[in-house]
Design a protein around this motif. Structure first.
Motif, PDB file in Angstrom:
ATOM      1  N   ASN A   2      46.160 -14.963  28.139  1.00  0.00           N
ATOM      2  CA  ASN A   2      46.948 -14.584  26.961  1.00  0.00           C
ATOM      3  C   ASN A   2      46.792 -15.660  25.892  1.00  0.00           C
ATOM      4  OD1 ASN A   2      48.565 -12.862  25.507  1.00  0.00           O
ATOM      5  ND2 ASN A   2      50.485 -13.524  26.427  1.00  0.00           N
ATOM      6  N   ALA A  21      51.829 -12.743  20.257  1.00  0.00           N
ATOM      7  CA  ALA A  21      51.248 -13.009  21.576  1.00  0.00           C
ATOM      8  C   ALA A  21      49.780 -13.387  21.505  1.00  0.00           C
ATOM      9  CB  ALA A  21      51.421 -11.783  22.465  1.00  0.00           C
ATOM     10  N   PRO A  72      54.410 -10.848  26.289  1.00  0.00           N
ATOM     11  CA  PRO A  72      53.330 -10.215  27.049  1.00  0.00           C
ATOM     12  C   PRO A  72      52.648  -9.062  26.328  1.00  0.00           C
ATOM     13  CG  PRO A  72      55.425  -9.365  27.787  1.00  0.00           C
ATOM     14  CD  PRO A  72      55.737 -10.364  26.699  1.00  0.00           C
ATOM     15  N   ARG A 129      38.811 -12.401  23.691  1.00  0.00           N
ATOM     16  CA  ARG A 129      39.373 -11.837  24.929  1.00  0.00           C
ATOM     17  C   ARG A 129      38.273 -11.282  25.817  1.00  0.00           C
ATOM     18  NH1 ARG A 129      43.690  -7.253  24.026  1.00  0.00           N
ATOM     19  NH2 ARG A 129      41.882  -6.124  23.208  1.00  0.00           N
ATOM     20  N   GLY A 158      45.486 -10.647  24.941  1.00  0.00           N
ATOM     21  CA  GLY A 158      45.585 -10.934  26.367  1.00  0.00           C
ATOM     22  C   GLY A 158      45.007  -9.810  27.204  1.00  0.00           C
TER      23      GLY A 158
END
Length: 391
Positions: free
Chosen positions: A249, A229, A52, A257, A232
């Motif tokens: 994500n 990752a 995350p 993004r 996100g």
């Protein structure tokens, strides 16, 4: 005596919309949720546990907000800064061992600057060590039904055990908005520079906060990025009565993004319409009454029935009033007696609305009870005869 479950299909026929075209997101995983109607609009790999990055800082802030609510700390409580916290890399609010930042300052350092150092300070201040804090975060996640989450640290620093799903990030975002409205405006702040040390890191990285759309406005929550990752964002925006939460994500760049998040917000607000389809008190069905002063009672919704409907060509919604009958007297107007089950094209789960009695029905007198008893005995005798004939 119990009647079979009764489904009334023709009582509610509405002219509404066909499903909106599914949003084809470039994100590896995404979850879009309409908070106003509690409707999931998009689910792409939403329960897959993924790295995350800094989006997991929302859980750290949740733990701090809970400590504030419980009275374990207040906004002016100060925490010590360890050497471990000072040495944290990545995003920082540039703390050192001589500092004693307040809870208020740490909240800003985490939400706005994405300070990894601030997260370690909070973890050590609340739990003694970051390892203890991470275990507490994981335990709390289970209590909040965030079953796709596991925490190894407070900041989202890359670690094999640091995982959250987009659904769980949406759950914690919803909680921060609904449970802590006094702190939520923090996520819309665009600048924070602790002791004038971080001019290069003072701005909030959420790209939607800089968009001044004519009809919707973003007000949170958190970006994230690591090599593993990708890029996100956990976002939330409002338009009129509606609030949406969206989580993406695994995007390839900061530009992707920003563009994808804005596109999702536009889609969620402009491809779905919040509409009152039935006003409260509208008689939708009748239920038979057992041993009452009336033989039947109207079933009505206690509140306006408001649905989030996908835009497009017109189509019928399927609706049925469902109740187990007959209703046993006495009961009062407003007592729950059934449900209105509404099937909206494009949504997997039906919307269920309670139906209540439209009026009071008192217990019937002697003659009513006698007639009902006789009818019940006659019905049982007829059923017995039918069973005997068929055997």
């Amino acid at each position: 005596m119990r009647l079979p479950r009764v489904a009334l299909v023709a009582a509610l026929t509405l002219s509404v919309a066909l499903p909106a075209g599914a949003f084809e997101t470039r994100a590896r995983a995404a979850w879009v949720y309409d908070m106003t109607t509690q409707t999931v609009l998009l689910d792409k790999n939403a329960h897959e546990p993924l790295p995350p990055a800094s989006m997991s800082k929302l859980m750290t802030l949740n733990m701090l907000f809970e400590a504030l609510r419980d009275g374990r700390v207040n906004m002016d409580t100060t925490f010590a800064v360890s050497t471990r916290a000072r040495k944290m890399g990545g995003s920082t609010m540039f703390l050192n061992e001589m500092d004693r930042p307040t809870v208020r300052e740490l909240m800003q350092g985490i939400a706005i600057n994405s300070g990894n150092d601030a997260c370690v300070v909070v973890a050590e201040g609340l739990a003694g060590s970051e390892d203890n804090f991470a275990r507490q975060m994981t335990e709390r996640a289970r209590q909040l039904d965030m079953n796709d989450s596991h925490f190894a640290n407070a900041s989202g620093w890359p670690a094999p055990e640091q995982r959250m799903s987009m659904h769980d990030l949406g759950v914690i975002a919803t909680r921060l908005i609904t449970e802590f409205p006094e702190y939520y405006p923090l996520f819309a702040e665009t600048e924070y520079n602790y002791k004038d040390r971080a001019p290069a890191n003072a701005h909030n990285r959420n790209p939607l906060l800089r968009i001044k759309a004519a009809d919707w406005q973003a007000d949170g929550l958190k970006t994230g990025h690591t090599e593993e990752a990708g890029f996100g964002l956990v976002g939330s925006a409002v338009m009129g009565e509606r609030r949406i939460i969206f989580v993406v994500n695994g995007l390839a760049s900061e530009t992707d993004r920003a563009q994808e998040s804005e596109a999702i917000a536009n889609w969620a607000f402009r491809q779905f319409v919040l509409k009152t389809v039935v006003e409260k008190g509208t008689r939708l069905a009748e239920a038979p009454v057992w041993l009452g002063s009336a033989s039947k009672v109207g079933l009505v919704p206690a509140e306006d029935v408001r649905l989030l409907l996908p835009a497009g060509a017109l189509e019928d919604v399927k609706a049925e009033a469902v109740f187990d009958g007959p209703a046993r007297a006495p009961f009062k107007a407003g007592d729950p007696l059934g449900q209105l089950v509404i099937h909206i094209p494009g949504l997997d789960e039906p919307t269920v609305v309670p139906l209540v009695a439209q009026s009071d029905v008192e217990k019937g007198g002697f003659l009513v009870r006698l007639r009902s008893a006789a009818a019940h005995l006659f019905s049982r005798a007829a059923q017995t005869a039918s069973d005997a004939a068929g055997s």
